[in-house]
Design a protein around this motif. Structure first.
Motif, PDB file in Angstrom:
ATOM      1  N   PRO A  14       0.819  -1.222   0.000  1.00 14.26           N
ATOM      2  CA  PRO A  14       0.000   0.000   0.000  1.00 14.26           C
ATOM      3  C   PRO A  14       0.851   1.269   0.000  1.00 14.26           C
ATOM      4  N   VAL A  15       2.008   1.218   0.673  1.00 14.42           N
ATOM      5  CA  VAL A  15       2.865   2.396   0.702  1.00 14.42           C
ATOM      6  C   VAL A  15       3.381   2.700  -0.707  1.00 14.42           C
ATOM      7  N   GLY A  18       0.723   4.262  -2.589  1.00 21.64           N
ATOM      8  CA  GLY A  18       0.626   5.647  -2.129  1.00 21.64           C
ATOM      9  C   GLY A  18       1.678   6.528  -2.777  1.00 21.64           C
ATOM     10  N   ILE A  19       2.908   5.998  -2.883  1.00 21.59           N
ATOM     11  CA  ILE A  19       3.991   6.763  -3.503  1.00 21.59           C
ATOM     12  C   ILE A  19       3.638   7.092  -4.958  1.00 21.59           C
ATOM     13  N   ALA A 294      12.072   7.302  -4.135  1.00 24.46           N
ATOM     14  CA  ALA A 294      11.151   6.868  -3.081  1.00 24.46           C
ATOM     15  C   ALA A 294      11.024   5.344  -3.080  1.00 24.46           C
ATOM     16  N   LEU A 298      12.023   2.660  -0.074  1.00 18.56           N
ATOM     17  CA  LEU A 298      11.130   1.599   0.397  1.00 18.56           C
ATOM     18  C   LEU A 298      11.833   0.239   0.385  1.00 18.56           C
TER      19      LEU A 298
ATOM     20  N   ASP B 131       3.770   7.077   6.194  1.00 15.94           N
ATOM     21  CA  ASP B 131       4.704   6.160   5.534  1.00 15.94           C
ATOM     22  C   ASP B 131       5.076   6.678   4.148  1.00 15.94           C
ATOM     23  N   VAL B 132       4.042   7.098   3.404  1.00 10.16           N
ATOM     24  CA  VAL B 132       4.280   7.551   2.030  1.00 10.16           C
ATOM     25  C   VAL B 132       5.174   8.785   2.023  1.00 10.16           C
ATOM     26  N   ALA B 135       8.792   8.192   2.843  1.00  9.70           N
ATOM     27  CA  ALA B 135       9.592   7.407   1.899  1.00  9.70           C
ATOM     28  C   ALA B 135      10.342   8.313   0.926  1.00  9.70           C
ATOM     29  N   PHE B 136       9.858   9.547   0.738  1.00  7.07           N
ATOM     30  CA  PHE B 136      10.540  10.450  -0.185  1.00  7.07           C
ATOM     31  C   PHE B 136      11.721  11.123   0.512  1.00  7.07           C
ATOM     32  N   PRO B 137      12.923  11.067  -0.095  1.00  9.50           N
ATOM     33  CA  PRO B 137      14.023  11.824   0.495  1.00  9.50           C
ATOM     34  C   PRO B 137      13.622  13.299   0.561  1.00  9.50           C
TER      35      PRO B 137
END
Lengths: 318, 299
Positions: A14-15, A18-19, A294, A298, B131-132, B135-137
């Motif tokens: 899911p993450v 989301g990204i 990203a 992960l 979380d999303v 995750a991005f620098p």
């Protein structure tokens, strides 16, 4: 263990979705013709053709449909085309990944090799003069942005002392050699590792201090083991477990730091091509790098979780 | 809030805040940091008095001059006074830090409280969102977002866009922290008592639970300001932050990306660089001592 890994992978799906949604949102908000997001410019540029293409590729569809179209293309490695040069984005990024990985891996190794022993030393000599100096160094290392350390070192070592080249990966006009690449790599890698050494030192020190006051360490001492054996065998192996997670969660910062060091030293990695992309408002390229980094974060987080479980049975069976 | 309340009644009371302030005072570095940050704030607020010369005025007869009595930090390529630019640049850099952190603390606190208090689906959505974003620098997602936001705003409002982007993308850590504490506190007896007396959910969250999380919130905000200053400086250094001719510490250092300026006009980038480091180190000293002072484990 397999079950644990499968569970970690599932949690991350899911993450990842989301990204991709976040990146797609940015793409839809970005100015310019959304067609450029994945239509090859060779298909034509006159308004009639473009309008036909727009219908054909579903740009008149509602947002969720457009997202799925885009996602389908992205999964096949089509991240769109650069606005100025019309090169497809994914190969451009792919070509840059090894240089960035090389820089990051070197910086990571320097950070661990220098930071961990210094952290142990600092913990064992708590509140000594050296500990204070190291703690001061940590504050300076954490607080000084990579670009300032970069400019400062460029000023002193490349322009002043002329010890290192001022940029690039190879000396122009010279045949590529390992020594030459290492010579170019040294300064940017050292600079990228500076913040990292500082945080490694800080966490090792804290983790070591936690462990040293544990009862099993006192037991080891009480049964007459040498101080060396107590520290290196009994204390260190447990103190290092949390350090693994530190390596994992510093990956985003390392990637961010690479953007600066690569730009300053003209290192041909993802970071410098990203900055080029931002400066020329090349949105497809920017979004491509954003998505790739990203996703990389992960994957690194997942690997960290797995390594952490491997060395720490308490997690595995929890 | 923390400091004045205790400073006036130090010798008498023994409230948790007073005990925290006593522990905070033990750190000499934090006191030095407090003084430095105060000086920086005063310099920024009083910029027109401290820096008499116009930070934007070109003086083509006095270009690229090293420090003199008249221009104590020298002049840059177009003859602008580097001292004035550094002082006015501090205004921008500190303002960006403050506004961005205010935004990120507000979002992080509210979402953390709601997430921890309601649990279930709401909690799940908020946590996946963190979380999303995490995750991005940081600098990469901010660099990608700033041009898009800037494109939607008139050019003189770009600076507010930068504040908003930094604020909107740095709240997840705080939200997780507050959520964790809320999860515990919502079952605390005094909250249950308030609930049984008929306190609304909002009242339970903001009147009863929130005050208990203020300590960690304060620590986060302190480090957050340092972080936001670094992000703005980094953004400006890469040419995407505060746009020249308006000075910020980051875009003053940016000029040194030209090797000629780096090598031959070191005074133009050394001063703003030093101001960034000194400010951020000082804020980190304060944050570190604050964390030790309010952390129950160290009592």
């Amino acid at each position: 263990m397999v079950q644990y890994i499968v569970r970690r992978v599932l949690i991350n799906i899911p993450v990842l979705i989301g990204i991709t949604m976040a990146v797609f949102l940015l793409i839809s908000l970005a100015p310019g013709d959304p067609l450029s997001a994945y239509i090859s410019p060779e298909l034509g540029s006159d308004p009639a053709t473009l309008a036909a293409l727009r219908t054909k590729f579903g740009f008149d569809q509602p947002l969720p449909v457009r997202y799925l179209n885009w996602l389908g293309q992205a999964l096949q490695g089509n991240l769109g085309y650069r606005l100025k040069t019309f090169d497809p984005v994914w190969p451009v990024i792919l070509e840059r990944i090894p240089a960035t990985l090389m820089l990051m891996a070197t910086a990571l190794s320097i950070g661990i090799v220098v930071g961990v022993p210094l952290g142990i030393f600092s913990a064992l000599r708590k509140y000594s003069v050296i500990d204070m100096i190291l703690t001061g160094g940590v504050f300076l290392g954490v607080s000084t942005p990579a670009f300032l350390i970069g400019l400062g070192s460029l000023f002193v070592f490349s322009l002043g002392l002329r010890l290192f080249p001022a940029g690039g990966m190879h000396t122009l006009g010279q045949e590529e050699s390992v020594i030459d690449t290492l010579h170019h790599l040294a300064l940017p890698a050292l600079i990228l590792s500076a913040n990292y050494i500082a945080s490694m030192l800080r966490y090792t020190r804290a983790s070591m201090l936690d462990v040293i006051s544990e009862q099993y360490v006192t037991t080891a001492r009480a049964k007459g083991l040498s101080e060396r054996a107590v520290i290196l065998k009994h204390a260190l192996s447990n103190a290092l477990i949390p350090i693994v997670t530190v390596i994992g969660f510093s990956i985003p910062n390392l990637l961010a730091g690479a953007v600066f060091t690569e730009t300053i030293f003209a290192w041909p990695g993802m970071g410098s091509v990203f900055v080029d992309g931002v400066n020329s408002r090349d949105f497809p390229l920017m979004m491509g790098v954003t998505l790739v980094t990203a996703t990389a974060v992960l994957i690194f987080n997942l690997l960290t979780d797995i390594v952490y479980a491997l060395i720490n049975p308490k997690i595995r069976y929890a | 809030m923390l400091i004045p309340a205790t400073a006036q009644s130090l010798s008498t009371g023994n409230s948790p805040t007073q005990r925290a302030w006593k522990r905070f005072r033990r750190s000499k570095l934090a006191l030095v940091g407090l003084v430095v940050v105060a000086i920086m704030a005063i310099l920024a607020i009083a910029a027109p008095i401290v820096a008499q010369q116009d930070p934007l005025k070109n003086d083509l007869l006095n270009r690229s001059k090293p420090p003199t009595a008249e221009h104590i930090f020298g002049t840059d390529r177009t003859g602008r006074d580097v001292f004035s630019r550094t002082i006015y640049g501090g205004r921008i850099s500190l303002l960006v830090g403050l506004v961005a952190v205010t935004l990120s603390v507000s979002i992080g606190t509210v979402l953390g409280l709601i997430s921890g208090f309601y649990g279930g689906l709401v909690d799940n959505i908020v946590m996946r969102l963190t979380d999303v974003i995490m995750a991005f620098p940081p600098i990469i997602i901010i660099m990608a977002a700033v041009p898009i936001v800037a494109n939607l705003l008139p050019s003189e409002a770009t600076i507010y866009g930068i504040m908003a982007v930094i604020g909107l993308l740095t709240w997840p850590q705080l939200a997780r922290l507050i959520r964790g504490q809320t999860l515990v506190l919502r079952n605390a007896e005094y909250v249950i008592a308030a609930q049984s007396l008929g306190a609304s959910k909002g009242r339970q969250m903001f009147v009863h639970i929130l005050p208990q999380t203020l300590a960690s919130l304060l620590v986060f905000a302190t480090f957050g300001i340092a972080n936001a200053i670094l992000l703005e400086a980094g953004l400006s250094f890469l040419g995407q932050g505060v746009q020249p001719p308006i000075p910020s510490w980051g875009n003053m250092v940016e000029t040194a990306r030209s090797l000629d300026i780096l090598e031959n006009l070191p005074w133009t980038w050394f001063a703003p660089g030093l101001f960034i480091v000194v400010t951020v180190v000082s804020i980190n000293f304060i944050g570190d001592a604050l964390r030790d002072a309010v952390d129950p484990k160290s009592r």
